[in-house]
Design a protein around this motif. Structure first.
Motif, short mmCIF file in Angstrom:
data_model
loop_
_atom_site.label_atom_id
_atom_site.label_comp_id
_atom_site.label_asym_id
_atom_site.label_seq_id
_atom_site.Cartn_x
_atom_site.Cartn_y
_atom_site.Cartn_z
N VAL A 1 103.31 40.50 89.40
CA VAL A 1 103.79 41.84 89.67
C VAL A 1 104.69 42.29 88.52
O VAL A 1 105.31 41.47 87.85
N THR A 2 104.74 43.60 88.30
CA THR A 2 105.61 44.13 87.27
C THR A 2 107.05 44.15 87.76
O THR A 2 107.32 43.94 88.95
N GLN A 3 107.97 44.45 86.85
CA GLN A 3 109.38 44.52 87.24
C GLN A 3 109.61 45.62 88.27
O GLN A 3 110.37 45.43 89.24
N LEU A 4 108.95 46.76 88.08
CA LEU A 4 109.11 47.86 89.04
C LEU A 4 108.53 47.47 90.40
O LEU A 4 109.13 47.77 91.44
N GLU A 5 107.39 46.80 90.39
CA GLU A 5 106.80 46.35 91.65
C GLU A 5 107.70 45.35 92.36
O GLU A 5 107.82 45.37 93.59
N ARG A 6 108.36 44.50 91.59
CA ARG A 6 109.25 43.51 92.20
C ARG A 6 110.43 44.21 92.88
O ARG A 6 110.87 43.81 93.95
N ILE A 7 110.94 45.26 92.26
CA ILE A 7 112.02 46.03 92.87
C ILE A 7 111.54 46.66 94.17
O ILE A 7 112.22 46.64 95.20
N LYS A 8 110.31 47.23 94.14
CA LYS A 8 109.74 47.83 95.35
C LYS A 8 109.58 46.78 96.44
O LYS A 8 109.85 47.04 97.62
N MET A 9 109.12 45.59 96.05
CA MET A 9 108.91 44.53 97.04
C MET A 9 110.23 44.10 97.67
O MET A 9 110.32 43.94 98.90
N GLU A 10 111.26 43.93 96.86
CA GLU A 10 112.56 43.53 97.40
C GLU A 10 113.11 44.59 98.35
O GLU A 10 113.65 44.27 99.42
N ASN A 11 112.97 45.86 97.96
CA ASN A 11 113.45 46.94 98.82
C ASN A 11 112.68 46.98 100.14
O ASN A 11 113.26 47.19 101.21
N PHE A 12 111.35 46.81 100.05
CA PHE A 12 110.53 46.80 101.25
C PHE A 12 110.97 45.70 102.20
O PHE A 12 111.14 45.91 103.40
N ARG A 13 111.16 44.51 101.67
CA ARG A 13 111.49 43.37 102.52
C ARG A 13 112.87 43.53 103.17
O ARG A 13 113.06 43.16 104.33
N LEU A 14 113.80 44.08 102.43
CA LEU A 14 115.14 44.28 102.99
C LEU A 14 115.15 45.35 104.09
O LEU A 14 115.95 45.29 105.02
N LYS A 15 114.25 46.30 104.00
CA LYS A 15 114.22 47.39 104.98
C LYS A 15 113.28 47.12 106.15
O LYS A 15 113.54 47.53 107.28
N HIS A 16 112.17 46.42 105.89
CA HIS A 16 111.08 46.42 106.87
C HIS A 16 110.68 45.04 107.39
O HIS A 16 109.93 44.99 108.38
N MET A 17 111.11 43.96 106.79
CA MET A 17 110.71 42.65 107.30
C MET A 17 111.44 42.34 108.59
O MET A 17 112.66 42.47 108.66
N THR A 18 110.71 41.93 109.63
CA THR A 18 111.31 41.63 110.92
C THR A 18 111.21 40.15 111.29
O THR A 18 111.86 39.71 112.24
N TYR A 19 110.37 39.40 110.58
CA TYR A 19 110.25 37.96 110.85
C TYR A 19 109.78 37.25 109.59
O TYR A 19 108.91 37.74 108.87
N SER A 20 110.36 36.09 109.32
CA SER A 20 109.88 35.20 108.26
C SER A 20 110.10 33.76 108.68
O SER A 20 111.19 33.40 109.13
N TYR A 21 109.07 32.95 108.53
CA TYR A 21 109.16 31.54 108.92
C TYR A 21 110.25 30.81 108.14
O TYR A 21 110.82 29.82 108.63
N CYS A 22 110.56 31.28 106.95
CA CYS A 22 111.56 30.60 106.12
C CYS A 22 112.96 30.66 106.73
O CYS A 22 113.81 29.82 106.42
N TYR A 23 113.21 31.64 107.60
CA TYR A 23 114.54 31.82 108.18
C TYR A 23 114.58 31.45 109.67
O TYR A 23 115.63 31.58 110.29
N ASP A 24 113.45 31.02 110.20
CA ASP A 24 113.36 30.70 111.63
C ASP A 24 113.96 29.31 111.88
O ASP A 24 113.31 28.28 111.66
N LYS A 25 115.18 29.27 112.38
CA LYS A 25 115.90 28.01 112.55
C LYS A 25 115.51 27.29 113.84
O LYS A 25 115.93 26.15 114.05
N ILE A 26 114.75 27.96 114.69
CA ILE A 26 114.26 27.30 115.90
C ILE A 26 113.01 26.50 115.58
O ILE A 26 112.89 25.33 115.97
N ARG A 27 112.10 27.09 114.84
CA ARG A 27 110.87 26.39 114.50
C ARG A 27 111.10 25.32 113.44
O ARG A 27 110.51 24.24 113.50
N TYR A 28 111.93 25.64 112.45
CA TYR A 28 112.15 24.71 111.34
C TYR A 28 113.65 24.52 111.14
O TYR A 28 114.33 25.43 110.65
#
Length: 333
Positions: free
Chosen positions: A261-288
């Motif tokens: 991804v380009t630098q601009l795309e990476r900025i878009k991706m980070e912004n999207f994840r901070l605003k719209h992500m509601t679940y990620s297995y990496c942060y699920d402390k019950i499962r892992y």
């Protein structure tokens, strides 16, 4: 404005314009050939619920009480860029799953690979959800799900959903915005998808898990549920299903398929994840109790998810009387 200031202004203007062009160059379905349905796909099941438009560019998949429906690519592919414009069923769609994904489950029953886009049904007044996931070498006991709200209503118009798959990473796109990047690490071993796969699109009844862990079922009063597909892109190395030999030059393929991804795309991706992500297995402390080795923890993502769901993403303790169902937590929203 003096001559010196004018020259400085022109230089800065040209430099910024050049920088913008460099940063804004992105993966887009418009950069790849769009093919007619019959050229790349064939009906898979529910033929009476699969309608190919006369222009051969748009396909309807529908779900009713008799059946769902789906189609599959003619060829197997080893890496590439795969994309389709999708318009989801409207109104009440709880329990209805529309999927756009790569899989080789029909060839490798016990050690299949998979790369998924899944839309998990919709209840009026709630945000639309999309889930991404991967499996490698039959690693279905390890969920690598992420879920997100969409910033638009995907039933009102077509939007492009794309998967970039290389030997070192997988990137999911919504329109031209990358929403997730999975980098292959040594610690993942065979869990990273690495065998040739077929591309599928399906619509089906997943009442037992899709919407709030199965709380909301498909209501056939609103059937048929119709998903529309167009702008098909199959840009990858096709593989002979018998000899498993690619029919494209690997050097040429690596030059035409983007790998990052380009630098601009990476900025878009980070912004999207901070605003719209509601679940990620990496942060699920019950499962892992300990994040899987490939996880890179972003403190901002961790803080937002902890506030969003302190039980799952906080200390992992349940309220008294509550039970946690891994399958439902992994698949529901």
């Amino acid at each position: 404005m003096g001559k010196g200031q004018l020259r400085l202004f022109l230089f800065l203007f040209m430099f910024c314009s050049f920088l913008f062009l460099v940063l804004s160059s992105s993966v887009s379905p418009r950069n790849f050939p769009i093919i007619p349905f019959d050229e790349g796909y064939t009906p898979l099941f529910g033929d009476h619920n699969l309608i190919i438009h006369s222009d051969a560019k748009t396909v309807h998949l529908s779900l009713d009480e008799s059946s769902g429906s789906g189609f599959a690519s003619h060829d197997l592919y080893l890496h590439g860029y795969f994309s389709a414009s999708i318009k989801l069923p409207s109104d009440y769609t709880a329990g209805v799953v529309v999927a756009f994904y790569l899989s080789n489950g029909d060839m490798y029953e016990k050690n299949h690979d998979e790369i998924d886009f899944e839309f998990l049904g919709h209840i009026r007044g709630k945000d639309w959800k999309v889930q991404t996931n991967i499996y490698g070498n039959g690693s279905t006991n390890i969920g690598r799900e992420e879920r997100y709200n969409l910033w638009f209503d995907p039933s009102e118009d077509f939007h492009q959903y794309s998967i970039l798959w290389t030997d070192s990473k997988i990137i999911f796109y919504v329109d031209d915005v990358p929403i997730r990047e999975i980098k292959r690490t040594k610690s993942m071993g065979g869990d990273f998808p690495s065998k040739a796969m077929t591309l599928y699109s399906t619509i089906w009844d997943a009442s037992n898990w899709a919407t709030n862990g199965g709380k909301y079922k498909v209501n056939y009063k609103y059937a048929p549920y119709v998903a529309e597909f167009s702008d098909f892109v199959l840009h990858g190395c096709a593989v002979d299903p018998i000899d498993h030999v690619t029919n494209c030059d690997s050097v040429q393929s690596s030059e035409t398929v983007p790998s990052d991804v380009t630098q601009l795309e990476r900025i878009k991706m980070e912004n999207f994840r901070l605003k719209h992500m509601t679940y990620s297995y990496c942060y699920d402390k019950i499962r892992y109790k300990v994040p899987l080795p490939e996880c890179v923890i972003d403190l901002r993502e961790a803080e937002r998810l902890r506030k969003f769901d302190p039980v799952t993403f906080g200390n992992g303790h349940h309220r008294r009387g509550k039970r946690h169902h891994i399958k439902e937590e992994a698949a529901s929203f």
